[in-house]
Design a protein around this motif. Sequence first.
Motif, short mmCIF file in Angstrom:
data_model
loop_
_atom_site.label_atom_id
_atom_site.label_comp_id
_atom_site.label_asym_id
_atom_site.label_seq_id
_atom_site.Cartn_x
_atom_site.Cartn_y
_atom_site.Cartn_z
N GLN A 233 108.54 17.87 -59.41
CA GLN A 233 107.48 16.70 -58.68
C GLN A 233 106.10 17.06 -59.36
N ALA A 237 104.15 14.00 -60.70
CA ALA A 237 102.81 13.78 -60.39
C ALA A 237 101.93 13.49 -61.72
N ALA A 240 101.79 9.79 -62.16
CA ALA A 240 101.35 9.02 -61.01
C ALA A 240 100.01 9.02 -61.19
N LYS A 299 90.96 10.44 -55.10
CA LYS A 299 91.78 9.57 -55.59
C LYS A 299 93.03 10.45 -55.98
N ASN A 302 94.96 11.85 -52.95
CA ASN A 302 95.82 10.95 -52.53
C ASN A 302 97.27 10.74 -53.25
N VAL A 303 97.08 10.90 -54.44
CA VAL A 303 98.27 10.69 -55.31
C VAL A 303 99.22 12.05 -55.20
N GLU A 305 99.24 14.05 -52.67
CA GLU A 305 99.85 14.31 -51.48
C GLU A 305 101.04 13.74 -51.12
N GLN A 306 101.22 12.81 -51.88
CA GLN A 306 102.68 12.10 -51.62
C GLN A 306 104.00 12.90 -52.19
N PHE A 307 103.72 14.03 -52.46
CA PHE A 307 104.42 15.20 -53.18
C PHE A 307 104.63 16.26 -52.18
N GLN A 308 105.53 17.18 -52.30
CA GLN A 308 105.58 18.40 -51.60
C GLN A 308 104.74 19.27 -52.31
#
Length: 467
Positions: A233, A237, A240, A299, A302-303, A305-308
Amino acid sequence: MQITSEILQKLNQIIGESFVFTDQETRNHYGHDETEDYVFPPNVVVKPANTHEVSEILKLANQYKIPTTPIGARTGLSGGALSIYQGIGLSMERFNNILNIDEQNLQVTLEPAVITQVLREAVDEKGLFYPPDPSSQGSCWIGGNVAENAGGARAVKYGVTKDYVLNLEVVLPNGEIIWTGANTLKNSTGYNLTQLMVGSEGTLGVITKIVMKLLPKVDYNVLMLVPFYQANQACEAVSAIFRAGIVPSALEFMERDAIDWTLKFNPNISVDVKPGIQAHLLIEVDGNYPEILMQEAEKIMNVVEQFQIDEILFADTEDQKNALWKMRRSVGEAVKSNSIYKEEDTVVPRYELPKLLSGIKEIGAKYGFKSVCYGHAGDGNLHVNIIKGDMTDDNWNTQVTRGIREIFELTVSLKGTLSGEHGIGLVQKNYMDIAFSKTHLELMERIKFVFDPNNILNPGKIFPDQF
């Protein structure tokens, strides 16, 4: 290759007896770099002081067909400075002057033995910025950076060494002296000999002066350390963050073992790594407007934090920033102190990093070796440290070689290549057939022959033994 008394006498006449060395201690000292445990002493070490002396040495070597290896700071990791055919070890250490900082044109002219960090600090005092920052910047030389096309953490935003080289003074293997280009930002005049020299690993000529472009100094940066519970992850990221419209000035990946070994190696660095964390991203944004940097940092948050992830560490002070960078730059040294190892320098398009990391671990399991991975994730450059640990010598010498070949085959299948910044040198040359066809390699060999028909300059590097 034996150096006769006649040749030694001629070398003494060219540069003076006090700069010609044949004792075993000196030869051994200049016979190794940071590539594993290899030692290849030259027959004689010479230390010229100017371009004319280099020219006369190469004329002599070319006349007698003596293998001659340019030797820099010996911080390389691919064996590029090893005198594998003995002969003359050409140490460039006396070429250590910054000749001119042109503040009007944002350029610097310097000699190859200037330490990279010394250059960065010198131009910083003038309000200027030289971005390339290899991990060994405190000891590596600009000449070696040019010869290997070195990168560094900030390559993701600012590019690598080649992006800053404008012009080179080069001594060819026959002793002729040329300038390769012009001190201009644009140049469409004939073949680009400057960029041909960059990354040629001392096989085409000896660099004696370098003209590089500079940038205006950047005033501010924000640095954060992001812990991930899954290493894949962390790799996901990376892409991402760019897809979100942000170009960090640095984006570094470190596996859990890389950080644990580094903290053990350097107990003065204090970073709390919680159980279950598998990897970290060290992310920096820089610029001249703090409010914009904070928006970019938000920003990025925010990106990721979509992952663990666990709690993000923001470096609040310069001391904390320096500690985090010291941790990252110490990884290679920490791994080396822990075990016999082999380091491979893979690079893929950044979106393919998760596949590369997973594949490396699968290949390691197949062949029975452990790896510790870290590197410049922002530009897809992953350093793979293969650890000997308790492997038998037989497996280390056979299984690991097969595993490395599969790692490179995987890398190329992902549209990557064998080296992002360390070069090919000695240790990677026999994998070149994975990245290049016979036609490719023959073209490169023909270029080598045009410059060096007697094959005296750094022979035995880059090209595979058979293809």
